[in-house]
Design a protein around this motif. Structure first.
Motif, PDB file in Angstrom:
ATOM      1  N   VAL A 201       0.423  -0.887  -0.280  1.00 33.09           N
ATOM      2  CA  VAL A 201      -0.098  -0.090   0.294  1.00 33.09           C
ATOM      3  C   VAL A 201       1.037   0.861  -0.440  1.00 33.09           C
ATOM      4  CG1 VAL A 201      -1.764   1.093   1.279  1.00 33.09           C
ATOM      5  CG2 VAL A 201      -1.974  -1.273   1.241  1.00 33.09           C
ATOM      6  N   MET A 202       0.661   1.876  -1.043  1.00 31.01           N
ATOM      7  CA  MET A 202       1.261   3.210  -1.158  1.00 31.01           C
ATOM      8  C   MET A 202       0.764   3.983  -1.035  1.00 31.01           C
ATOM      9  SD  MET A 202       3.872   1.081  -2.822  1.00 31.01           S
ATOM     10  CE  MET A 202       3.319   0.174  -3.733  1.00 31.01           C
ATOM     11  N   HIS A 203       1.401   5.067   0.504  1.00 30.01           N
ATOM     12  CA  HIS A 203       0.881   6.097   0.976  1.00 30.01           C
ATOM     13  C   HIS A 203       1.220   7.488   0.312  1.00 30.01           C
ATOM     14  CE1 HIS A 203      -2.318   4.418   3.928  1.00 30.01           C
ATOM     15  NE2 HIS A 203      -1.579   2.999   3.904  1.00 30.01           N
ATOM     16  N   ILE A 204       1.001   7.772  -0.556  1.00 28.05           N
ATOM     17  CA  ILE A 204       2.455   9.051  -1.459  1.00 28.05           C
ATOM     18  C   ILE A 204       2.093  10.552  -1.084  1.00 28.05           C
ATOM     19  CG2 ILE A 204       1.496   8.047  -4.089  1.00 28.05           C
ATOM     20  CD1 ILE A 204      -0.087  10.175  -4.592  1.00 28.05           C
ATOM     21  N   HIS A 205       1.099  10.621   0.367  1.00 24.05           N
ATOM     22  CA  HIS A 205       1.060  11.610   0.782  1.00 24.05           C
ATOM     23  C   HIS A 205       1.332  11.687   2.157  1.00 24.05           C
ATOM     24  CE1 HIS A 205      -2.399  14.155  -1.946  1.00 24.05           C
ATOM     25  NE2 HIS A 205      -1.030  13.867  -2.152  1.00 24.05           N
ATOM     26  N   GLY A 206       1.257  10.930   2.667  1.00 16.91           N
ATOM     27  CA  GLY A 206       1.934  10.300   4.069  1.00 16.91           C
ATOM     28  C   GLY A 206       1.014   9.298   4.708  1.00 16.91           C
ATOM     29  N   LEU A 250      -9.101   5.978 -10.842  1.00 20.44           N
ATOM     30  CA  LEU A 250      -9.489   6.606  -9.255  1.00 20.44           C
ATOM     31  C   LEU A 250     -10.224   5.990  -8.756  1.00 20.44           C
ATOM     32  CD1 LEU A 250      -8.166  10.468 -11.084  1.00 20.44           C
ATOM     33  CD2 LEU A 250      -6.829   8.126  -9.926  1.00 20.44           C
ATOM     34  N   VAL A 251     -10.815   5.987  -7.622  1.00 18.85           N
ATOM     35  CA  VAL A 251     -11.756   5.668  -6.659  1.00 18.85           C
ATOM     36  C   VAL A 251     -11.904   6.478  -4.870  1.00 18.85           C
ATOM     37  CG1 VAL A 251     -13.141   3.430  -5.778  1.00 18.85           C
ATOM     38  CG2 VAL A 251     -11.678   3.272  -7.382  1.00 18.85           C
ATOM     39  N   GLY A 252     -13.037   7.358  -5.405  1.00 23.61           N
ATOM     40  CA  GLY A 252     -13.048   7.614  -3.731  1.00 23.61           C
ATOM     41  C   GLY A 252     -12.650   9.340  -4.150  1.00 23.61           C
ATOM     42  N   TYR A 253     -12.486  10.050  -5.015  1.00 22.27           N
ATOM     43  CA  TYR A 253     -11.790  11.123  -5.328  1.00 22.27           C
ATOM     44  C   TYR A 253     -13.154  12.430  -6.133  1.00 22.27           C
ATOM     45  CZ  TYR A 253      -7.202  10.233  -4.864  1.00 22.27           C
ATOM     46  OH  TYR A 253      -6.058   9.173  -4.487  1.00 22.27           O
ATOM     47  N   SER A 254     -13.875  13.438  -5.262  1.00 23.89           N
ATOM     48  CA  SER A 254     -14.363  14.480  -6.392  1.00 23.89           C
ATOM     49  C   SER A 254     -13.479  15.519  -6.754  1.00 23.89           C
ATOM     50  CB  SER A 254     -15.145  15.170  -5.433  1.00 23.89           C
ATOM     51  OG  SER A 254     -14.545  15.921  -4.758  1.00 23.89           O
ATOM     52  N   ALA A 255     -14.040  15.708  -8.390  1.00 21.58           N
ATOM     53  CA  ALA A 255     -12.956  16.998  -9.451  1.00 21.58           C
ATOM     54  C   ALA A 255     -12.362  17.903  -8.486  1.00 21.58           C
ATOM     55  CB  ALA A 255     -13.473  17.343 -10.545  1.00 21.58           C
ATOM     56  N   ASP A 256     -13.589  18.449  -6.958  1.00 22.11           N
ATOM     57  CA  ASP A 256     -12.527  19.479  -6.392  1.00 22.11           C
ATOM     58  C   ASP A 256     -11.433  19.384  -5.207  1.00 22.11           C
ATOM     59  OD1 ASP A 256     -14.495  20.873  -7.807  1.00 22.11           O
ATOM     60  OD2 ASP A 256     -16.344  20.363  -6.488  1.00 22.11           O
ATOM     61  N   PRO A 258      -8.855  18.819  -2.622  1.00 23.72           N
ATOM     62  CA  PRO A 258      -7.069  19.382  -3.085  1.00 23.72           C
ATOM     63  C   PRO A 258      -6.226  18.230  -3.438  1.00 23.72           C
ATOM     64  CG  PRO A 258      -8.109  20.794  -1.662  1.00 23.72           C
ATOM     65  CD  PRO A 258      -9.124  19.041  -1.964  1.00 23.72           C
ATOM     66  N   PRO A 259      -5.868  16.940  -2.924  1.00 25.50           N
ATOM     67  CA  PRO A 259      -5.099  16.306  -3.798  1.00 25.50           C
ATOM     68  C   PRO A 259      -5.377  15.566  -5.306  1.00 25.50           C
ATOM     69  CG  PRO A 259      -6.292  15.372  -1.328  1.00 25.50           C
ATOM     70  CD  PRO A 259      -7.271  16.758  -1.962  1.00 25.50           C
ATOM     71  N   MET A 260      -6.885  15.785  -5.354  1.00 29.07           N
ATOM     72  CA  MET A 260      -7.695  15.251  -6.843  1.00 29.07           C
ATOM     73  C   MET A 260      -6.693  16.103  -7.613  1.00 29.07           C
ATOM     74  SD  MET A 260      -9.279  13.238  -8.557  1.00 29.07           S
ATOM     75  CE  MET A 260      -6.966  12.475  -9.259  1.00 29.07           C
ATOM     76  N   ARG A 261      -6.978  17.903  -7.790  1.00 30.33           N
ATOM     77  CA  ARG A 261      -6.316  18.774  -8.312  1.00 30.33           C
ATOM     78  C   ARG A 261      -4.424  18.288  -8.498  1.00 30.33           C
ATOM     79  NH1 ARG A 261      -9.408  22.761  -4.930  1.00 30.33           N
ATOM     80  NH2 ARG A 261      -7.718  23.552  -4.601  1.00 30.33           N
ATOM     81  N   TYR A 262      -4.556  18.595  -7.610  1.00 32.43           N
ATOM     82  CA  TYR A 262      -2.911  18.178  -8.107  1.00 32.43           C
ATOM     83  C   TYR A 262      -2.680  17.056  -9.149  1.00 32.43           C
ATOM     84  CZ  TYR A 262      -1.491  22.443  -4.256  1.00 32.43           C
ATOM     85  OH  TYR A 262      -1.437  23.260  -3.542  1.00 32.43           O
ATOM     86  N   LEU A 263      -3.318  15.994  -8.298  1.00 34.43           N
ATOM     87  CA  LEU A 263      -3.151  14.915  -8.902  1.00 34.43           C
ATOM     88  C   LEU A 263      -3.420  14.544 -10.705  1.00 34.43           C
ATOM     89  CD1 LEU A 263      -4.594  11.746  -6.912  1.00 34.43           C
ATOM     90  CD2 LEU A 263      -2.367  12.106  -7.651  1.00 34.43           C
ATOM     91  N   LEU A 264      -4.825  15.603 -11.026  1.00 35.83           N
ATOM     92  CA  LEU A 264      -4.603  15.887 -11.840  1.00 35.83           C
ATOM     93  C   LEU A 264      -3.911  16.965 -12.660  1.00 35.83           C
ATOM     94  CD1 LEU A 264      -8.200  16.420 -11.948  1.00 35.83           C
ATOM     95  CD2 LEU A 264      -7.976  14.375 -12.385  1.00 35.83           C
ATOM     96  N   HIS A 265      -3.038  17.673 -12.265  1.00 35.64           N
ATOM     97  CA  HIS A 265      -1.912  18.899 -12.873  1.00 35.64           C
ATOM     98  C   HIS A 265      -0.782  17.553 -13.357  1.00 35.64           C
ATOM     99  CE1 HIS A 265      -4.556  21.927 -12.296  1.00 35.64           C
ATOM    100  NE2 HIS A 265      -4.339  22.409 -10.813  1.00 35.64           N
TER     101      HIS A 265
END
Length: 404
Positions: A201-206, A250-256, A258-265
């Motif tokens: 399990v890779m926790h990319i944000h800690g 991707l599972v469990g995200y909404s477009a708004d 913050p983690p999703m925005r950074y991943l999308l960028h």
């Protein structure tokens, strides 16, 4: 789909497969990629909501409840589009409220942390509060964690990426996987590969540390995201490497988020520069058909798979459970064989289109040896020749997938 003698049929790119009644359809190219062990799931906060943990917005509200009751009263008493009664707040507090209302939750947390913890040597009250909120002793993994951990098995190795800090995925892993399932966080995450040792399990944000007094290594504020996404670029580089080898789902995200925005960028930037990235997908919960939302995701370089979000997103859970039951990677063909037997009880012309497509998919994803086995299985069931003709047609199809 039959192929004329001496010709090769091509798999339509947009073939959609329904894995069961009242379930959203999935692009077959995603199902086939999963059968080849080329899918890597990325789990967001929505996955842990059924376990009682907050999403990013709720987490910020809970932090304010612990650390600033005045702002908490404002953000919980007025809709997001309204500022609320800010007459008793300082200018710095008002600035945080405005950021919260704009859904810049990472910025709001960063401003709060800088306001309360100006001295770097001091313990961060914000991170301490976040750790306390996420360490709720009542928290237990949910069924969706189990479904994702089963689907994370790519055949001999299991790997899943998450932006969550909790360890509920590890708790939900099948007992047969726990012996080799490792937890990695941030800089300790191994470079993506298709080798069996890319597992865990890779926790990319800690991740929440086992030591309750240690909670600093979490990406939660705007400064954290800036450091790891823009300055160090460790997470974008990891995502890029993974996206070259795997179809990210991707599972469990909404477009708004913050983690999703950074991943999308990160994904969009690499997608515009490199042509060897595999297709990315996201499951999107919708209450009604929303073509604009679909195009919004498509415009960001992500292929959406919409589903009905009512009743606590039960449709998604049913779909993931069904997918894992029929998975070709788990070494158990009983569920797929039962479906094949059920489908061939009628002739192909009399079967529903959904059953015809599911039959073709279960055959198409198999190796030549597996297709021979399926032919023998349905022959023993007395299947009509129309089903065997379908298998022969599939055997001469040209795999029309994009090899990126």
């Amino acid at each position: 789909m039959k192929a004329k003698s001496g010709t090769t049929a091509t798999i339509p790119k947009e073939r959609m497969i329904s894995l069961g009644p009242d379930m959203p359809s999935i692009p077959e190219r995603l199902l086939l990629a999963h059968a080849r062990g080329e899918v890597l799931f990325v789990a967001g906060a929505g996955v842990s909501l059924p376990a009682g943990l907050p999403d990013f917005r709720r987490l910020v509200i809970d932090v304010y409840e612990k650390l600033d009751s005045a702002i908490h009263a404002v953000v919980t008493s007025s809709p997001d589009e309204e500022e609320g009664d800010i007459s008793g707040l300082t200018n710095r507090q008002i600035a945080e409220v405005r950021r919260f209302k704009r859904r810049d939750y990472d910025v709001a947390l960063g401003m709060l942390e800088r306001r309360l913890d100006d001295e770097p040597s001091k313990e961060s009250k914000v991170r301490s509060a976040i750790a306390e909120i996420l360490r709720s002793p009542r928290t237990k993994h949910a069924p969706i964690h189990r479904a994702l951990m089963r689907l994370a098995d790519r055949g001999g190795a299991s790997a899943i990426v998450t932006t969550n800090f909790d360890v509920l995925l590890q708790q939900a892993a099948p007992r047969t996987s726990r012996s080799f399932l490792t937890t990695y966080a941030m800089g300790a995450i191994p470079r993506p590969s298709r080798r069996p040792d890319f597992s865990g399990v890779m926790h990319i944000h800690g991740v929440l540390d086992a030591n309750p007094k240690k909670f600093s290594d979490m990406i939660v504020t705007d400064q954290d995201f800036g450091e790891f996404y823009l300055h160090r670029r460790s997470i974008p580089d990891l995502i890029y490497d993974a996206a070259r080898l795997y179809h990210l789902v991707l599972v469990g995200y909404s477009a708004d988020d913050p983690p999703m925005r950074y991943l999308l960028h990160a994904i969009a930037a690499d997608g515009s520069r490199f042509d060897d990235l595999k297709e990315r997908f996201t499951f999107v919960g919708v209450k009604t058909a929303d073509p604009i939302a679909v195009e919004d995701w498509n415009g960001r370089g992500i292929t959406p798979v919409p589903y009905d979000s009512k009743d606590g997103h039960i449709a998604l859970l049913k779909l993931l459970n069904r997918w894992s039951a029929l998975s070709a990677n788990l070494g158990d063909s009983r569920h797929a064989d039962a479906e094949l037997r059920r489908i061939v009880n009628s002739t192909r012309p009399n079967a529903t289109e959904a059953d015809q497509d599911l039959f073709d998919h279960l055959v198409r994803r198999g190796s030549p040896a597996e297709r021979v086995r399926i032919s023998g299985l349905i022959s023993k069931c007395g299947a009509d020749w129309s089903w065997l003709d379908s298998i022969r047609a599939i055997c001469v199809e040209r795999d029309g997938r994009d090899d990126r």
